[in-house]
Scaffold this motif. Structure first.
Motif, PDB file in Angstrom:
ATOM      1  N   UNK A 124      -5.027   7.929 -13.339  1.00  0.00           N
ATOM      2  CA  UNK A 124      -5.362   7.335 -12.057  1.00  0.00           C
ATOM      3  C   UNK A 124      -6.861   7.351 -11.768  1.00  0.00           C
ATOM      4  N   UNK A 125      -7.642   7.936 -12.660  1.00  0.00           N
ATOM      5  CA  UNK A 125      -9.077   8.039 -12.416  1.00  0.00           C
ATOM      6  C   UNK A 125      -9.875   6.947 -13.110  1.00  0.00           C
ATOM      7  N   UNK A 126      -9.431   6.505 -14.305  1.00  0.00           N
ATOM      8  CA  UNK A 126     -10.267   5.575 -15.077  1.00  0.00           C
ATOM      9  C   UNK A 126      -9.554   4.315 -15.542  1.00  0.00           C
ATOM     10  N   UNK A 127      -8.236   4.266 -15.504  1.00  0.00           N
ATOM     11  CA  UNK A 127      -7.505   3.091 -15.971  1.00  0.00           C
ATOM     12  C   UNK A 127      -7.516   2.015 -14.881  1.00  0.00           C
ATOM     13  N   UNK A 128      -8.268   0.928 -15.053  1.00  0.00           N
ATOM     14  CA  UNK A 128      -8.384  -0.075 -13.987  1.00  0.00           C
ATOM     15  C   UNK A 128      -7.067  -0.766 -13.677  1.00  0.00           C
ATOM     16  N   UNK A 129      -6.216  -0.932 -14.677  1.00  0.00           N
ATOM     17  CA  UNK A 129      -4.950  -1.620 -14.439  1.00  0.00           C
ATOM     18  C   UNK A 129      -4.012  -0.752 -13.595  1.00  0.00           C
ATOM     19  N   UNK A 130      -3.968   0.546 -13.892  1.00  0.00           N
ATOM     20  CA  UNK A 130      -3.141   1.437 -13.082  1.00  0.00           C
ATOM     21  C   UNK A 130      -3.704   1.568 -11.671  1.00  0.00           C
ATOM     22  N   UNK A 131      -5.016   1.660 -11.550  1.00  0.00           N
ATOM     23  CA  UNK A 131      -5.638   1.778 -10.234  1.00  0.00           C
ATOM     24  C   UNK A 131      -5.362   0.522  -9.407  1.00  0.00           C
ATOM     25  N   UNK A 132      -5.482  -0.633 -10.028  1.00  0.00           N
ATOM     26  CA  UNK A 132      -5.208  -1.890  -9.325  1.00  0.00           C
ATOM     27  C   UNK A 132      -3.751  -1.949  -8.881  1.00  0.00           C
ATOM     28  N   UNK A 133      -2.828  -1.578  -9.778  1.00  0.00           N
ATOM     29  CA  UNK A 133      -1.409  -1.573  -9.415  1.00  0.00           C
ATOM     30  C   UNK A 133      -1.147  -0.584  -8.283  1.00  0.00           C
ATOM     31  N   UNK A 134      -1.817   0.550  -8.348  1.00  0.00           N
ATOM     32  CA  UNK A 134      -1.672   1.555  -7.304  1.00  0.00           C
ATOM     33  C   UNK A 134      -2.123   0.993  -5.954  1.00  0.00           C
ATOM     34  N   UNK A 135      -3.277   0.327  -5.959  1.00  0.00           N
ATOM     35  CA  UNK A 135      -3.785  -0.263  -4.723  1.00  0.00           C
ATOM     36  C   UNK A 135      -2.851  -1.358  -4.215  1.00  0.00           C
ATOM     37  N   UNK A 136      -2.353  -2.157  -5.150  1.00  0.00           N
ATOM     38  CA  UNK A 136      -1.464  -3.262  -4.767  1.00  0.00           C
ATOM     39  C   UNK A 136      -0.221  -2.721  -4.060  1.00  0.00           C
ATOM     40  N   UNK A 137       0.448  -1.734  -4.677  1.00  0.00           N
ATOM     41  CA  UNK A 137       1.684  -1.233  -4.086  1.00  0.00           C
ATOM     42  C   UNK A 137       1.411  -0.420  -2.817  1.00  0.00           C
ATOM     43  N   UNK A 138       0.270   0.178  -2.741  1.00  0.00           N
ATOM     44  CA  UNK A 138      -0.094   0.862  -1.499  1.00  0.00           C
ATOM     45  C   UNK A 138      -0.155  -0.137  -0.346  1.00  0.00           C
ATOM     46  N   UNK A 139      -0.787  -1.286  -0.584  1.00  0.00           N
ATOM     47  CA  UNK A 139      -0.865  -2.321   0.449  1.00  0.00           C
ATOM     48  C   UNK A 139       0.524  -2.868   0.782  1.00  0.00           C
ATOM     49  N   UNK A 140       1.362  -3.004  -0.232  1.00  0.00           N
ATOM     50  CA  UNK A 140       2.723  -3.492   0.012  1.00  0.00           C
ATOM     51  C   UNK A 140       3.504  -2.510   0.904  1.00  0.00           C
ATOM     52  N   UNK A 141       3.351  -1.209   0.621  1.00  0.00           N
ATOM     53  CA  UNK A 141       4.066  -0.210   1.428  1.00  0.00           C
ATOM     54  C   UNK A 141       3.516  -0.137   2.845  1.00  0.00           C
ATOM     55  N   UNK A 142       2.228  -0.275   2.999  1.00  0.00           N
ATOM     56  CA  UNK A 142       1.660  -0.261   4.345  1.00  0.00           C
ATOM     57  C   UNK A 142       2.120  -1.473   5.152  1.00  0.00           C
ATOM     58  N   UNK A 143       2.320  -2.589   4.452  1.00  0.00           N
ATOM     59  CA  UNK A 143       2.784  -3.800   5.117  1.00  0.00           C
ATOM     60  C   UNK A 143       4.261  -3.717   5.458  1.00  0.00           C
TER      61      UNK A 143
ATOM     62  N   UNK B 267     -10.422  -5.178  -4.759  1.00  0.00           N
ATOM     63  CA  UNK B 267     -10.519  -6.630  -4.564  1.00  0.00           C
ATOM     64  C   UNK B 267      -9.410  -7.356  -5.312  1.00  0.00           C
ATOM     65  N   UNK B 268      -9.102  -6.889  -6.517  1.00  0.00           N
ATOM     66  CA  UNK B 268      -8.031  -7.516  -7.297  1.00  0.00           C
ATOM     67  C   UNK B 268      -6.683  -7.330  -6.618  1.00  0.00           C
ATOM     68  N   UNK B 269      -6.444  -6.144  -6.060  1.00  0.00           N
ATOM     69  CA  UNK B 269      -5.175  -5.882  -5.377  1.00  0.00           C
ATOM     70  C   UNK B 269      -5.033  -6.761  -4.143  1.00  0.00           C
ATOM     71  N   UNK B 270      -6.110  -6.906  -3.394  1.00  0.00           N
ATOM     72  CA  UNK B 270      -6.081  -7.765  -2.197  1.00  0.00           C
ATOM     73  C   UNK B 270      -5.801  -9.210  -2.583  1.00  0.00           C
ATOM     74  N   UNK B 271      -6.389  -9.667  -3.694  1.00  0.00           N
ATOM     75  CA  UNK B 271      -6.160 -11.037  -4.160  1.00  0.00           C
ATOM     76  C   UNK B 271      -4.702 -11.244  -4.548  1.00  0.00           C
ATOM     77  N   UNK B 272      -4.115 -10.249  -5.202  1.00  0.00           N
ATOM     78  CA  UNK B 272      -2.702 -10.356  -5.585  1.00  0.00           C
ATOM     79  C   UNK B 272      -1.811 -10.420  -4.343  1.00  0.00           C
ATOM     80  N   UNK B 273      -2.109  -9.606  -3.343  1.00  0.00           N
ATOM     81  CA  UNK B 273      -1.329  -9.613  -2.107  1.00  0.00           C
ATOM     82  C   UNK B 273      -1.436 -10.978  -1.428  1.00  0.00           C
ATOM     83  N   UNK B 274      -2.643 -11.504  -1.380  1.00  0.00           N
ATOM     84  CA  UNK B 274      -2.857 -12.807  -0.729  1.00  0.00           C
ATOM     85  C   UNK B 274      -2.124 -13.918  -1.451  1.00  0.00           C
TER      86      UNK B 274
END
Length: 401
Positions: free
Chosen positions: A48-67, A27-34
């Motif tokens: 990549x399993x427990x660090x929320x900041x790394x996981x969020x950044x990972x999700x954010x850049x994943x969405x950026x690459x898919x876009x 949800x945080x990654x989607x909000x940053x993209x928006x």
């Protein structure tokens, strides 16, 4: 966007379970993209399993690459990573991101013209940063690797602007492993040279799990060569021993075991890979990997079934050959016995007929008649023995088991 609220939610996510952590970070990654904002925080680990900041950044850049799956996006990602992550974690995060994002966007390979134009802009915008160029190189090379474009990959690594601008990173074990992958798939490079590149990457002190994975992938993607399955199985066993919870390494090991026709162990290993595969989120491209693993499992099952059928058929052939050999020996023995019986029977009839003629006809004295009968009988006996002995001599080799 409320930056403070977003950061607070991520801090709170660290205390929740894995599913809730995954939901909050997504949800945080989607909000940053928006909001059109890059992640406004620092990353202090490579967990990549427990660090929320790394996981969020990972999700954010994943969405950026898919876009927008381009080397330009890769360069921006590398710049953010350099600015926002601790140096000691750069390699682990960069390699995982570059190859991972390349895998999920492998159907969007940029053309040579697009790549050249983007490369010039990247080198100018980022002032020739070798780290940025290297990340972009890994990303594009990862796409070519995922598409098994061996010759294009070799040409890209050898002569592209991005690869050349990577400078000292060209000797990194991951770069060498990608060169080995291209060499193994090429029809113009010997397997000996490809193996030397793999050995160089594999034995490097800076070897990482991504390096091992590319090397193992090179063995499976290669054209067949002598000892291929055994080499893959040996190296994959080393990788599993080093990183036992890595599902990809178990997948590679199962493939090597299947190639060596060790189907029982291969089935156990691929089941372990499926069990270790994360069942939530999309950080590991769960669905794509699961499909690969299930296809490998089907191949193992098929191979085991064919091996069982082959073994059963071989047993049938062996039993049939034994039966045929017994039948041949029986027929040969029967033939010899028949010849011997006919010979003896013929000699006996001839002796009886001849003796009767001598007895009933002629005027010779009795003693002479007896002598003639004995002589005639001895001659017939010698004839019969010669026939029987010759038959035995001729068929002696065929009677041996």
């Amino acid at each position: 966007m409320d930056e403070k609220a977003l950061l607070d939610s991520l801090r709170q996510a660290a205390t929740t379970g894995s599913r809730e952590l995954d939901r909050i970070c997504e949800a945080a990654a989607v909000e940053l993209i928006a909001s059109g904002v890059e992640p406004p925080f620092q990353v202090h680990s490579a967990d990549f399993a427990t660090d929320p900041f790394l996981i969020c950044a990972d999700r954010y850049w994943r969405l950026r690459f898919l876009e927008l799956p381009t080397v330009d996006t890769a360069a921006r990602c590398a710049q953010w990573l350099t600015r926002s992550a601790k140096p000691e974690h750069h390699t682990a995060i960069a390699q995982k991101w570059a190859l991972g994002y390349a895998f999920i966007t492998r159907d969007t390979v940029e053309s040579a013209g697009e790549l050249t134009e983007a490369s010039g802009w990247i080198l100018q915008e980022h002032r020739g940063s070798a780290a940025v160029a290297y990340f972009a190189t890994l990303y594009h090379a990862g796409k070519l690797r995922a598409n098994f474009a061996f010759d294009d990959l070799r040409l890209f690594l050898d002569s592209s602007l991005l690869a050349l601008a990577s400078d000292e990173h060209r000797t990194d074990p991951l770069f060498v492993a990608l060169e080995a992958f291209a060499a193994f798939g090429s029809r113009t490079i010997t397997s000996e040279h490809a193996r030397s590149l793999v050995d160089k990457a594999w034995t490097s002190p800076a070897r990482t799990p991504q390096v091992m994975d590319v090397c193992l992938n090179a063995f499976t993607a290669s054209a067949p060569f002598e000892g291929q399955g055994d080499l893959l199985r040996t190296r994959a066993t080393e990788a599993v021993a080093e990183v036992g919870d890595n599902h990809i390494f178990h997948f590679r090991l199962a493939t090597g075991q299947r190639m060596c026709r060790d189907y029982a162990k291969a089935l156990d290993t691929i089941d372990t890979a499926l069990r270790l595969l994360p069942a939530i989120g999309n950080r590991g491209s769960h669905q794509l990997l699961q499909e690969q693993y299930l296809r490998e499992r089907d191949r193992i099952q098929e191979g085991r079934h064919l091996a069982e059928l082959s073994a059963e058929q071989q047993k049938r052939w062996a039993d049939q050959e034994t039966s045929n050999a017994d039948l041949r020996r029986t027929l040969q023995g029967s033939t010899v016995r028949a010849i011997e019986l006919v010979t003896v029977f013929t000699a006996a009839i001839a002796f009886a007929v001849g003796s009767l003629q001598v007895t009933l006809a002629g005027t010779l004295p009795v003693a002479d008649r007896i002598w003639m009968i004995v002589t005639f009988g001895i001659a017939l006996l010698v004839f019969a023995m010669l026939i029987i002995g010759g038959t035995w001599w001729i068929t002696r080799g065929r009677r041996k088991p």
